[in-house]
Design an enzyme around this catalytic site. Structure first.
Site, mmCIF file in Angstrom:
data_model
loop_
_atom_site.group_PDB
_atom_site.id
_atom_site.type_symbol
_atom_site.label_atom_id
_atom_site.label_comp_id
_atom_site.label_asym_id
_atom_site.label_seq_id
_atom_site.Cartn_x
_atom_site.Cartn_y
_atom_site.Cartn_z
ATOM 1 N N LYS A 13 49.859 46.498 40.257
ATOM 2 C CA LYS A 13 50.611 45.372 40.833
ATOM 3 C C LYS A 13 51.027 44.378 39.751
ATOM 4 O O LYS A 13 52.194 43.996 39.656
ATOM 5 C CB LYS A 13 49.763 44.609 41.871
ATOM 6 C CG LYS A 13 49.337 45.419 43.068
ATOM 7 C CD LYS A 13 48.602 44.568 44.092
ATOM 8 C CE LYS A 13 47.259 44.047 43.618
ATOM 9 N NZ LYS A 13 46.247 45.058 43.363
ATOM 10 N N ARG A 127 39.892 49.253 31.650
ATOM 11 C CA ARG A 127 40.211 47.844 31.389
ATOM 12 C C ARG A 127 38.918 47.058 31.138
ATOM 13 O O ARG A 127 38.899 46.152 30.308
ATOM 14 C CB ARG A 127 40.973 47.251 32.582
ATOM 15 C CG ARG A 127 41.408 45.818 32.333
ATOM 16 C CD ARG A 127 42.301 45.294 33.420
ATOM 17 N NE ARG A 127 41.583 45.092 34.664
ATOM 18 C CZ ARG A 127 42.155 44.714 35.809
ATOM 19 N NH1 ARG A 127 43.453 44.519 35.854
ATOM 20 N NH2 ARG A 127 41.437 44.530 36.890
ATOM 21 N N ARG A 133 36.945 42.202 32.294
ATOM 22 C CA ARG A 133 37.086 41.362 33.493
ATOM 23 C C ARG A 133 35.822 41.484 34.345
ATOM 24 O O ARG A 133 35.339 42.601 34.576
ATOM 25 C CB ARG A 133 38.337 41.778 34.271
ATOM 26 C CG ARG A 133 38.858 40.641 35.143
ATOM 27 C CD ARG A 133 40.194 40.967 35.723
ATOM 28 N NE ARG A 133 40.088 41.242 37.151
ATOM 29 C CZ ARG A 133 41.133 41.497 37.940
ATOM 30 N NH1 ARG A 133 42.345 41.513 37.434
ATOM 31 N NH2 ARG A 133 40.960 41.715 39.225
ATOM 32 N N ARG A 144 35.795 46.447 46.032
ATOM 33 C CA ARG A 144 37.179 45.928 46.148
ATOM 34 C C ARG A 144 38.066 46.955 46.849
ATOM 35 O O ARG A 144 38.941 46.606 47.641
ATOM 36 C CB ARG A 144 37.735 45.600 44.759
ATOM 37 C CG ARG A 144 37.152 44.307 44.187
ATOM 38 C CD ARG A 144 37.229 44.250 42.675
ATOM 39 N NE ARG A 144 38.571 44.307 42.132
ATOM 40 C CZ ARG A 144 38.838 44.641 40.864
ATOM 41 N NH1 ARG A 144 37.854 44.953 40.026
ATOM 42 N NH2 ARG A 144 40.076 44.649 40.439
HETATM 43 P P1 AP5 Z 1 47.144 46.130 36.884
HETATM 44 O O1 AP5 Z 1 48.610 46.023 36.714
HETATM 45 O O2 AP5 Z 1 46.302 44.950 36.500
HETATM 46 O O3 AP5 Z 1 46.788 46.526 38.397
HETATM 47 P P2 AP5 Z 1 46.548 45.587 39.643
HETATM 48 O O4 AP5 Z 1 46.965 46.377 40.838
HETATM 49 O O5 AP5 Z 1 47.195 44.248 39.432
HETATM 50 O O6 AP5 Z 1 44.968 45.498 39.565
HETATM 51 P P3 AP5 Z 1 43.988 44.267 39.724
HETATM 52 O O7 AP5 Z 1 42.638 44.782 39.331
HETATM 53 O O8 AP5 Z 1 44.463 43.055 39.020
HETATM 54 O O9 AP5 Z 1 44.094 44.081 41.285
HETATM 55 P P4 AP5 Z 1 43.147 43.388 42.277
HETATM 56 O O10 AP5 Z 1 43.901 43.466 43.540
HETATM 57 O O11 AP5 Z 1 41.775 43.943 42.317
HETATM 58 O O12 AP5 Z 1 42.954 41.944 41.626
HETATM 59 P P5 AP5 Z 1 43.486 40.500 41.968
HETATM 60 O O13 AP5 Z 1 43.573 39.790 40.686
HETATM 61 O O14 AP5 Z 1 44.675 40.524 42.871
HETATM 62 O O15 AP5 Z 1 46.661 47.448 36.160
HETATM 63 C C1 AP5 Z 1 45.293 47.797 36.079
HETATM 64 C C2 AP5 Z 1 45.068 48.617 34.797
HETATM 65 O O16 AP5 Z 1 45.777 49.846 34.895
HETATM 66 C C3 AP5 Z 1 45.592 47.916 33.542
HETATM 67 O O17 AP5 Z 1 44.745 48.185 32.463
HETATM 68 C C4 AP5 Z 1 46.977 48.555 33.324
HETATM 69 O O18 AP5 Z 1 47.369 48.561 31.979
HETATM 70 C C5 AP5 Z 1 46.752 49.959 33.859
HETATM 71 N N1 AP5 Z 1 47.969 50.554 34.460
HETATM 72 C C6 AP5 Z 1 48.889 49.927 35.241
HETATM 73 N N2 AP5 Z 1 49.841 50.802 35.639
HETATM 74 C C7 AP5 Z 1 49.505 52.014 35.104
HETATM 75 C C8 AP5 Z 1 50.107 53.312 35.170
HETATM 76 N N3 AP5 Z 1 51.235 53.554 35.862
HETATM 77 N N4 AP5 Z 1 49.489 54.317 34.521
HETATM 78 C C9 AP5 Z 1 48.338 54.106 33.815
HETATM 79 N N5 AP5 Z 1 47.730 52.884 33.711
HETATM 80 C C10 AP5 Z 1 48.301 51.851 34.362
HETATM 81 O O19 AP5 Z 1 42.307 39.920 42.861
HETATM 82 C C11 AP5 Z 1 41.019 39.684 42.286
HETATM 83 C C12 AP5 Z 1 40.162 38.957 43.294
HETATM 84 O O20 AP5 Z 1 40.752 37.668 43.615
HETATM 85 C C13 AP5 Z 1 39.983 39.619 44.663
HETATM 86 O O21 AP5 Z 1 38.950 40.582 44.642
HETATM 87 C C14 AP5 Z 1 39.645 38.415 45.548
HETATM 88 O O22 AP5 Z 1 38.315 38.006 45.337
HETATM 89 C C15 AP5 Z 1 40.546 37.331 44.982
HETATM 90 N N6 AP5 Z 1 41.860 37.264 45.640
HETATM 91 C C16 AP5 Z 1 43.085 37.495 45.052
HETATM 92 N N7 AP5 Z 1 44.066 37.322 45.922
HETATM 93 C C17 AP5 Z 1 43.491 36.957 47.104
HETATM 94 C C18 AP5 Z 1 44.002 36.655 48.388
HETATM 95 N N8 AP5 Z 1 45.338 36.685 48.669
HETATM 96 N N9 AP5 Z 1 43.128 36.336 49.372
HETATM 97 C C19 AP5 Z 1 41.767 36.289 49.112
HETATM 98 N N10 AP5 Z 1 41.227 36.570 47.913
HETATM 99 C C20 AP5 Z 1 42.082 36.907 46.914
#
Ligand code: AP5
Length: 190
Positions: A13, A127, A133, A144
């Protein structure tokens, strides 16, 4: 242009949202990044959110919506936005829709990246090794993913019913995923 990314942890994402934001000159709004910044700055929101982030649970809806809704409305005045990580459940989606509808700001497309749990876990453990992280330990990643399945996955139907869902195979190279998203947006005249 108003977009949102809807995909499990590690699906890409943030990676794709950055590229789309640059391509279209819109703002990338990541709820996770905003929450991590609040935690790092030890603000009242950050102190409340920290234990949820550490455990991989959703931060309470009211906290997230208070933090994000004004930013979305504000970004809209500068050409649009791509949401990354919000909304995360039906309640957030419905509340965001109420606000957006009243202002004429409903989203143009919700982009789903389809990635298996095994691939998500592999990427996030990688990562963890490179960036450390806090929520990228294997147990927290698995939690998650469960939270995604129960709270967030039902949003696919919600956006499909609204006719804005785009499904992309997220298990391809970063460049191919971007190309396929751009093609799907273009096919919708976006
Ligand atoms: P990356 O692009 O970071 O993937 P992502 O989907 O953004 O993963 P996240 O771990 O950031 O998502 P998340 O939903 O768990 O975290 P968030 O910060 O939203 O890519 C991941 C890795 O893969 C990287 O190393 C990248 O280089 C690699 N990669 C990417 N594309 C690739 C490809 N095509 N091929 C190979 N490698 C690839 O949320 C964190 C926490 O915040 C939640 O658990 C919750 O506690 C809180 N939170 C956030 N939003 C809310 C909300 N709306 N409501 C309540 N709590 C919330």
């Amino acid at each position: 242009m108003r977009l949102l990314m809807l995909a499990p942890p590690g699906a890409g994402k943030g990676t794709q949202a950055d590229r789309l934001a640059q391509r279209f000159g819109i703002e990338h709004i990541s709820s996770g990044d905003l929450l991590r910044k609040e935690v790092a700055e030890a603000t009242p929101v950050g102190m409340l959110a920290k234990s949820y982030l550490d455990q991989g649970d959703l931060v309470p809806d009211e906290v997230v919506m208070k933090m994000i809704l004004d930013r979305i409305v504000d970004a809209d005045t500068r050409g649009g936005y791509i949401l990354d990580g919000f909304p995360r459940n039906l309640r957030q989606a419905e509340r965001a829709y109420e606000v957006a509808k009243d202002l004429g700001l409903t989203i143009d497309a919700a982009i789903h990246l389809d990635v298996s749990h095994d691939e998500s876990i592999r990427r996030l453990l990688d990562r963890h090794g490179s960036q450390g992280r806090a929520d990228d330990s294997e147990a927290t990643i698995r939690h998650r993913l469960e939270v995604f399945e129960t709270a967030t996955l039902p949003l696919l139907n919600y956006y499909e019913d609204r006719g804005v869902l785009i499904r992309i195979n997220g298990e391809q190279s970063v460049d191919v995923v971007t190309e396929e998203i751009l093609e799907a947006l273009a096919a919708r005249g976006l």
